[in-house]
Design an enzyme around this catalytic site. Sequence first.
Site, PDB file in Angstrom:
ATOM      1  N   TYR A 144     -83.226  -5.918 -83.176  1.00 14.37           N
ATOM      2  CA  TYR A 144     -84.680  -5.998 -83.161  1.00 14.37           C
ATOM      3  C   TYR A 144     -85.149  -6.638 -84.460  1.00 14.37           C
ATOM      4  O   TYR A 144     -85.047  -6.042 -85.530  1.00 14.37           O
ATOM      5  CB  TYR A 144     -85.242  -4.587 -82.981  1.00 14.37           C
ATOM      6  CG  TYR A 144     -86.754  -4.458 -83.007  1.00 14.37           C
ATOM      7  CD1 TYR A 144     -87.599  -5.559 -82.888  1.00 14.37           C
ATOM      8  CD2 TYR A 144     -87.343  -3.202 -83.130  1.00 14.37           C
ATOM      9  CE1 TYR A 144     -88.970  -5.418 -82.904  1.00 14.37           C
ATOM     10  CE2 TYR A 144     -88.722  -3.036 -83.148  1.00 14.37           C
ATOM     11  CZ  TYR A 144     -89.532  -4.153 -83.033  1.00 14.37           C
ATOM     12  OH  TYR A 144     -90.897  -4.007 -83.056  1.00 14.37           O
ATOM     13  N   LYS A 174     -84.390  -8.807 -79.632  1.00 13.73           N
ATOM     14  CA  LYS A 174     -85.845  -8.719 -79.474  1.00 13.73           C
ATOM     15  C   LYS A 174     -86.424  -9.446 -80.675  1.00 13.73           C
ATOM     16  O   LYS A 174     -86.389  -8.948 -81.799  1.00 13.73           O
ATOM     17  CB  LYS A 174     -86.307  -7.266 -79.432  1.00 13.73           C
ATOM     18  CG  LYS A 174     -87.822  -7.099 -79.324  1.00 13.73           C
ATOM     19  CD  LYS A 174     -88.203  -5.628 -79.434  1.00 13.73           C
ATOM     20  CE  LYS A 174     -89.689  -5.388 -79.241  1.00 13.73           C
ATOM     21  NZ  LYS A 174     -90.541  -5.998 -80.274  1.00 13.73           N
TER      22      LYS A 174
END
Length: 307
Positions: A144, A174
């Site tokens: 992330y 992400k």
Amino acid sequence: MAHLADKKVTGLVAATFTPLKSNGEINLSEIGPYIDYLIEKQGVKNIFANGTTGEGMSLTVMERKLLTEEWCRKAKGKMDHVIVHVGCMSLKDSQELALHASQVGADAIAVIAPSFYKPASADVVRTFLQEVAKVAPMLPFYYYHIPSVTGVNIPVRDVLEDIEKLIPSFRGVKFSSSDLMDFGQCVGYSQPRWSCLYGVDEQLLAALAMGASGAVGSTYNYLGCHINKLLSAFDKGDLVQSRNIQFKMQELLSYAIKLGFNLGVNKSVMSEVSGLNLGPPRLPVMPCPQSTARSIAQKYNSIFPES
């Protein structure tokens, strides 16, 4: 819920808000209705829990475990993917949450770069991620990247170099940054079973042109039904329609930003639009004046009258 090792994540992923009671305690009873709302009203069947939108870094480890259990329990048989963010400042806490997620039915885990003591290089980031992933080796794993929050500006493409050798369960990123050059290089390096999920909602169309597999965002909680139309138009090659929807989203967010758009405001807008009782944010995020949330909701309805 399908296992991500078998089914690639595509389409929209709602970065869920964490329901809190007026006294600041987590409100598990709102999660079931929340999931039903996403599916029935927004057409969104993937969620990213306990992340930035979910105030994950403001929650205790125990609270995050309880939330993970409830998201997984209520999503079972309804949602396609429940991705749980398990990143913490402490490696041990991240490992504890990763192991727990693997035991209670999460479809995948994601880890943010630690941001108090920041990693000095891509190699350090990879090592940190590896140490978390190895306690849940059968669970698909995502990095992330959100440098505006962490201050960790190491190019993701550098982090991805040979990462599958260190983390066999690695399944993608992400990517919550406006650096489309870095994102494009990630897509170019991406392995067939990876998902490059874009996280800057107002630039989604540009990321789709770069090859994004899907998108994770907070606004998909209440704009999902419209952004699904953007995805469909893009897949059909209808750029005029895709742009029209993206421009409408940008108009809404531009209006909200002028009123002081932040997590507290965003959470209140979701409550206003959905009718769910998500409660206040947790300090240091301040609650939003109801008049502000109502004004943004009215703007939403004027831009998207078909809602």
